[in-house]
Every structure is written in C-alpha cells, then in structure tokens.
Design a protein around this motif. Structure first.
Motif, PDB file in Angstrom:
ATOM      1  N   PHE A   1       0.791  -1.297   0.134  1.00  0.00           N
ATOM      2  CA  PHE A   1       0.088  -0.101   0.128  1.00  0.00           C
ATOM      3  C   PHE A   1       0.954   1.228   0.146  1.00  0.00           C
ATOM      4  CE2 PHE A   1      -2.891   3.134   1.860  1.00  0.00           C
ATOM      5  CZ  PHE A   1      -3.651   3.039   0.552  1.00  0.00           C
ATOM      6  N   PRO A   2       1.890   1.430   0.762  1.00  0.00           N
ATOM      7  CA  PRO A   2       2.851   2.573   0.649  1.00  0.00           C
ATOM      8  C   PRO A   2       3.407   2.835  -0.556  1.00  0.00           C
ATOM      9  CG  PRO A   2       3.154   1.275   3.016  1.00  0.00           C
ATOM     10  CD  PRO A   2       2.179   0.456   2.098  1.00  0.00           C
ATOM     11  N   ILE A   3       3.817   1.629  -1.177  1.00  0.00           N
ATOM     12  CA  ILE A   3       4.443   1.670  -2.491  1.00  0.00           C
ATOM     13  C   ILE A   3       3.554   2.089  -3.333  1.00  0.00           C
ATOM     14  CG2 ILE A   3       5.655   0.244  -4.272  1.00  0.00           C
ATOM     15  CD1 ILE A   3       6.905  -1.556  -2.115  1.00  0.00           C
ATOM     16  N   ALA A   4       2.457   1.466  -3.810  1.00  0.00           N
ATOM     17  CA  ALA A   4       1.515   1.885  -4.728  1.00  0.00           C
ATOM     18  C   ALA A   4       1.024   3.003  -4.291  1.00  0.00           C
ATOM     19  CB  ALA A   4       0.402   0.845  -4.599  1.00  0.00           C
ATOM     20  N   SER A   5       0.886   3.859  -3.341  1.00  0.00           N
ATOM     21  CA  SER A   5       0.427   5.084  -3.076  1.00  0.00           C
ATOM     22  C   SER A   5       1.448   6.047  -3.375  1.00  0.00           C
ATOM     23  CB  SER A   5      -0.035   5.184  -1.267  1.00  0.00           C
ATOM     24  OG  SER A   5      -0.944   4.475  -1.013  1.00  0.00           O
ATOM     25  N   GLY A   6       2.834   5.847  -3.179  1.00  0.00           N
ATOM     26  CA  GLY A   6       3.729   6.606  -3.438  1.00  0.00           C
ATOM     27  C   GLY A   6       3.979   6.637  -5.039  1.00  0.00           C
TER      28      GLY A   6
ATOM     29  N   ALA B   1       0.959   8.633  -6.438  1.00  0.00           N
ATOM     30  CA  ALA B   1       1.026  10.234  -6.173  1.00  0.00           C
ATOM     31  C   ALA B   1       2.101  10.757  -7.224  1.00  0.00           C
ATOM     32  CB  ALA B   1       1.228  10.269  -4.779  1.00  0.00           C
ATOM     33  N   LEU B   2       3.241   9.946  -7.474  1.00  0.00           N
ATOM     34  CA  LEU B   2       4.360  10.594  -8.317  1.00  0.00           C
ATOM     35  C   LEU B   2       4.001  10.584  -9.756  1.00  0.00           C
ATOM     36  CD1 LEU B   2       7.401   9.290  -6.428  1.00  0.00           C
ATOM     37  CD2 LEU B   2       6.728  11.773  -6.625  1.00  0.00           C
ATOM     38  N   MET B   3       3.206   9.519 -10.139  1.00  0.00           N
ATOM     39  CA  MET B   3       2.993   9.367 -11.474  1.00  0.00           C
ATOM     40  C   MET B   3       1.549   9.528 -12.143  1.00  0.00           C
ATOM     41  SD  MET B   3       5.596   5.966 -11.874  1.00  0.00           S
ATOM     42  CE  MET B   3       5.361   5.739 -13.542  1.00  0.00           C
TER      43      MET B   3
END
Length: 187
Positions: free
Chosen positions: A63-68, A71-73
C-alpha cells in the motif's frame, strides 16, 4: 500547551499517508475483522469523475509503495486511481492471516509456507474471495466513485497465488489481474 502538543506528538507511532481513509469491515464468511486502507486521488474532492479501482493485498508493504507511485506518476505515466489495501485480519499474526486467506488448499505439511503453525490454517482463499466479492467491492463501489469496468487486482507471492486462484474461479471480479511471482509451488 505547546509542550503538551509536542509530548503527545512524540508518543504517536502512526504514519499517515496523505489522502487516505481507513474503513473497518468484518467478513461474513470467516468472521474476521479487517481494515480497508483507501487512498483517494489528490483531486477526488474537487472533481466529480469516476476512477479506476486497484485492490492490493499484503498492505504492510504494497500500500505505501503503490500510494507513492500513484502520487508521483498519476496522470503523467499512469491513470489516477482509487487504491484499496485489504489488511491482514486484526488480532491474528500476519503469517497466519495470509496463509489462511491467500492459499486455495489445506496443506498442513507444506514446508515452503511460513510455518507449520500457519499451515494449520491454510486453504481458505475461497472464503476470502467471497469476502472481496460480496463485501469489499460493493462497499467501495457504494462509497466512492469507481469506474465500472476498470477494477484491478494486484498480488505478489501468496497474494499472486490468491490472484491466480481468483482468476480461475471468479475471473469476473476484476477486469485486470497483475500477479507478481505467484507461489505456484504451493501444495
């Protein structure tokens, strides 16, 4: 007042991801309590459009990885989406929860799993898929603006095994499956 605020801030051990909400949900199929971590697109409140839905498991890392990444892309290299991570069941060790929920067969003697103890709970993926199909997806679709034919499931390892099983047993639950290194060695 300032010292009180600093003291309580230093006692907190939670990390908050922007634009996220947490929903509590009890599974009717296995009576376990789960949390749904919902990350909404940054412009969700101001725009009225619908968004693709991405369901993740193994949320402690995914979840933190996918959220990041989103958010960036978002809207540059990927579409913005509603991300929903399904936690391990509350009050149960994560290896027992994921072994129970993500494996399709009861395999108490499987040596490649987490532990002998976890394997005693194995083989309940069908119940977990029912929970996703009858409770998680309807709740998210009712509460948020989800684009109808753009539901994605992402799973890795045991989560990939769950996704492969779901793809075979209930392929209509999702429009797209992304399975990383599924544990096909299992049982």
């Amino acid at each position: 007042l300032c010292l009180s605020a600093l003291a309580s801030a230093s006692e907190s051990n939670e990390y908050i991801i922007n634009n996220t909400e947490t929903l509590a949900l009890t599974s009717k199929t296995n009576q376990q309590d789960y949390e749904l971590y919902v990350r909404l697109p940054h412009n969700y409140a101001t725009e009225k459009k619908s968004y693709p839905l991405v369901i993740l498991n193994d949320t402690g890392y995914s979840f933190p990885i996918a959220s990041g990444v989103v958010a960036l892309m978002a809207n540059v290299d990927t579409k913005d989406a509603i991300l929903v991570g399904i936690s391990y069941s509350k009050g149960i060790h994560p290896t027992i929860s994921r072994t129970r929920d993500y494996t399709p067969t009861f395999a108490p003697n499987e040596r490649g799993g987490h532990s002998r103890k976890a394997q005693q709970y194995s083989g309940k993926a069908k119940d977990f898929i029912e929970f996703i199909g009858t409770q998680v997806l309807p709740l998210i679709s009712q509460k948020y603006r989800v684009k109808g034919q753009q539901k994605v499931f992402i799973g890795h390892s045991f989560g990939g095994l769950l996704g492969a099983y779901m793809l075979l047993e209930k392929p209509e639950l999702f429009d797209t499956y992304i399975l990383g290194s599924p544990s096909f060695w299992y049982d």
